[in-house]
Design a protein around this motif. Sequence first.
Motif, mmCIF file in Angstrom:
data_model
loop_
_atom_site.group_PDB
_atom_site.id
_atom_site.type_symbol
_atom_site.label_atom_id
_atom_site.label_comp_id
_atom_site.label_asym_id
_atom_site.label_seq_id
_atom_site.Cartn_x
_atom_site.Cartn_y
_atom_site.Cartn_z
ATOM 1 N N GLY A 154 0.798 -1.203 0.000
ATOM 2 C CA GLY A 154 0.000 0.000 0.000
ATOM 3 C C GLY A 154 0.839 1.263 0.000
ATOM 4 N N SER A 155 0.132 2.389 0.128
ATOM 5 C CA SER A 155 0.779 3.702 0.064
ATOM 6 C C SER A 155 0.309 4.588 1.207
ATOM 7 N N LEU A 156 1.163 5.511 1.572
ATOM 8 C CA LEU A 156 0.831 6.566 2.525
ATOM 9 C C LEU A 156 1.555 7.831 2.096
ATOM 10 N N ARG A 157 0.962 8.968 2.440
ATOM 11 C CA ARG A 157 1.649 10.238 2.229
ATOM 12 C C ARG A 157 1.755 10.951 3.566
ATOM 13 N N LEU A 158 2.980 11.187 3.975
ATOM 14 C CA LEU A 158 3.235 11.925 5.193
ATOM 15 C C LEU A 158 3.378 13.407 4.872
ATOM 16 N N SER A 159 2.941 14.225 5.806
ATOM 17 C CA SER A 159 3.095 15.670 5.686
ATOM 18 C C SER A 159 3.825 16.186 6.916
ATOM 19 N N CYS A 160 4.534 17.270 6.725
ATOM 20 C CA CYS A 160 5.219 17.937 7.825
ATOM 21 C C CYS A 160 5.024 19.438 7.644
ATOM 22 N N ALA A 161 4.263 20.030 8.535
ATOM 23 C CA ALA A 161 3.991 21.453 8.482
ATOM 24 C C ALA A 161 4.957 22.193 9.396
ATOM 25 N N ALA A 162 5.548 23.248 8.867
ATOM 26 C CA ALA A 162 6.545 24.013 9.618
ATOM 27 C C ALA A 162 6.034 25.403 9.940
ATOM 28 N N PRO A 218 6.685 -4.431 5.253
ATOM 29 C CA PRO A 218 6.672 -4.495 6.722
ATOM 30 C C PRO A 218 7.916 -3.877 7.352
ATOM 31 N N GLU A 219 9.037 -3.976 6.684
ATOM 32 C CA GLU A 219 10.269 -3.393 7.234
ATOM 33 C C GLU A 219 10.293 -1.873 7.177
ATOM 34 N N ASP A 220 9.287 -1.261 6.557
ATOM 35 C CA ASP A 220 9.163 0.197 6.581
ATOM 36 C C ASP A 220 8.480 0.673 7.864
ATOM 37 N N THR A 221 8.014 -0.258 8.669
ATOM 38 C CA THR A 221 7.370 0.110 9.925
ATOM 39 C C THR A 221 8.353 0.851 10.828
ATOM 40 N N LYS A 259 14.787 4.337 -2.687
ATOM 41 C CA LYS A 259 14.779 4.831 -4.057
ATOM 42 C C LYS A 259 13.761 4.086 -4.904
ATOM 43 N N GLY A 260 12.982 4.854 -5.640
ATOM 44 C CA GLY A 260 11.985 4.250 -6.507
ATOM 45 C C GLY A 260 10.657 3.977 -5.823
ATOM 46 N N ARG A 261 10.647 4.019 -4.503
ATOM 47 C CA ARG A 261 9.398 3.778 -3.767
ATOM 48 C C ARG A 261 8.902 5.029 -3.055
ATOM 49 N N PHE A 262 9.824 5.847 -2.543
ATOM 50 C CA PHE A 262 9.477 7.051 -1.793
ATOM 51 C C PHE A 262 9.803 8.284 -2.624
ATOM 52 N N THR A 263 8.999 9.325 -2.448
ATOM 53 C CA THR A 263 9.232 10.602 -3.117
ATOM 54 C C THR A 263 9.060 11.727 -2.116
ATOM 55 N N ILE A 264 10.085 12.552 -2.000
ATOM 56 C CA ILE A 264 10.012 13.728 -1.133
ATOM 57 C C ILE A 264 9.697 14.942 -1.997
ATOM 58 N N ASN A 297 5.237 4.543 -1.469
ATOM 59 C CA ASN A 297 4.531 3.525 -2.235
ATOM 60 C C ASN A 297 5.182 2.165 -2.034
ATOM 61 N N SER A 298 4.466 1.134 -2.414
ATOM 62 C CA SER A 298 4.981 -0.236 -2.313
ATOM 63 C C SER A 298 5.568 -0.501 -0.939
#
Length: 119
Positions: A16-24, A88-91, A65-70, A84-85
Amino acid sequence: QVQLVESGGGLVQAGGSLRLSCAASGRTFNTSAMGWFRQAPGKEREFVATISWSGGSTAYADSMKGRFTISRDNAKNTVYLQMNSLKPEDTAVYYCALRIVFSSTYNYWGQGTQVTVSS
């Protein structure tokens, strides 16, 4: 003073996918590099990705690389991490950080947001 607040973490299935946000807050965001880091239970904090103040330059840890985009939106004082993609080791707890101009280290850190990837 700079405050960073992460959001967007949660529980997702592998693949699955998630998008994290960080507000400054504060005036330094638009001239500062931003980074994402993560820390899994029992492990040291590790680098995930970084982006220059303009957004024109990015860098990633090899395993992302290839899975995450900042990315960043300087008009909104926000940096994002599209994941993306997921595996479990991304936990981990994911943290954003701000590095002011001419600094060799990250100067400000958020409180973190938990990402859990189930298999």
